[in-house]
Scaffold this active site. Structure first.
Site, PDB file in Angstrom:
ATOM      1  N   HIS A  21      43.470  39.111  41.265  1.00  0.00           N
ATOM      2  CA  HIS A  21      44.313  38.998  42.568  1.00  0.00           C
ATOM      3  C   HIS A  21      45.669  38.037  42.011  1.00  0.00           C
ATOM      4  O   HIS A  21      45.468  37.062  41.281  1.00  0.00           O
ATOM      5  CB  HIS A  21      43.738  38.395  43.748  1.00  0.00           C
ATOM      6  CG  HIS A  21      44.363  38.637  45.011  1.00  0.00           C
ATOM      7  ND1 HIS A  21      45.456  37.694  45.309  1.00  0.00           N
ATOM      8  CD2 HIS A  21      44.336  39.673  45.904  1.00  0.00           C
ATOM      9  CE1 HIS A  21      46.031  38.236  46.488  1.00  0.00           C
ATOM     10  NE2 HIS A  21      45.290  39.359  46.874  1.00  0.00           N
ATOM     11  N   GLU A  77      49.648  45.514  43.490  1.00  0.00           N
ATOM     12  CA  GLU A  77      50.067  44.707  44.434  1.00  0.00           C
ATOM     13  C   GLU A  77      51.269  43.913  44.258  1.00  0.00           C
ATOM     14  O   GLU A  77      51.309  42.878  43.600  1.00  0.00           O
ATOM     15  CB  GLU A  77      48.785  43.607  45.127  1.00  0.00           C
ATOM     16  CG  GLU A  77      48.388  42.915  43.984  1.00  0.00           C
ATOM     17  CD  GLU A  77      47.862  41.675  44.301  1.00  0.00           C
ATOM     18  OE1 GLU A  77      47.613  41.229  45.452  1.00  0.00           O
ATOM     19  OE2 GLU A  77      47.308  40.766  43.217  1.00  0.00           O
TER      20      GLU A  77
END
Length: 210
Positions: A79, A149
């Site tokens: 992430h 992302e």
């Protein structure tokens, strides 16, 4: 908090969900056990991060064995905040990927560029470098989901348009076809992981490669 999770549990219980959609919820690790015991049985559970090894002197870290022990079947790796705040390298994320897959836990592997990288025209190069480190450690692509992302569209008020997301998703699929195989490129799920509103995300979901 448990209270906020309880609100979500009530909402999920009333939701009319498409049975063809796989839903995976990823709470902070301290709430994983509580959530697994109370969430719909058909939902998957993911931890937000694990370390690259099992038992050992790694105070504060979680392992794939711990994830499995509390009923998680997924883990999120790479992430953007793990990369930018905690300094995790592409190589470390690749090592974590190999470790988790070896333990039988599925991986949601995140890739994406910072705002300055996008503005410099380096989105594809950044994403491909991140992908390369992950792909080098994947033995079974059926256990991997790629999450694109765009870091500039997370909590900033900026949102990637469905067309912008599709462009990167298509390039990811093309890279997988060239560097791994056409079969893996066709079958691997590539999900969008940035901010977005419901209407826009419905549009994004209709894009060919999202």
């Amino acid at each position: 908090s448990r209270a906020s999770i309880q609100e979500l549990l009530e909402a999920w219980g009333k939701a009319d969900l498409d049975k063809s959609v796989e839903v995976v919820i990823s709470p902070p690790a301290v709430y994983a056990d509580f959530l697994r015991a109370n969430m719909p049985a058909e939902f998957g559970l993911a931890l937000q991060n694990v370390y690259k090894e099992g038992s050992g002197a790694f105070t504060g870290e979680n392992s794939a064995d711990m994830a499995l022990d509390v009923g998680a079947d997924w883990v999120i790796l790479g992430h953007s905040e793990r990369r930018s705040i905690f300094g995790e390298s592409n190589e470390l994320i690749g090592e974590k990927t190999a470790y988790c897959l070896g333990k039988g836990i599925k991986v949601i592997a995140c890739v994406g560029e910072q705002l300055e990288e996008r503005e410099a025209g380096n989105t594809q190069a950044v994403v491909e470098t991140q992908l390369k480190a992950i792909a080098a450690k994947v033995s079974d692509w059926s256990k991997v989901v790629i999450a694109y992302e765009p870091v500039w569209a997370i909590g900033t008020g900026k949102t990637a348009s469905p067309e912008q997301a599709q462009e990167v998703h298509a390039s990811i699929r093309a890279w997988l076809s060239k560097e791994v195989s056409a079969t893996v490129a066709a079958e691997t799920r590539i999900i969008y992981g940035g901010s977005g509103q419901a209407k826009q995300l419905r549009r994004a979901g209709k894009q060919e490669d999202i």
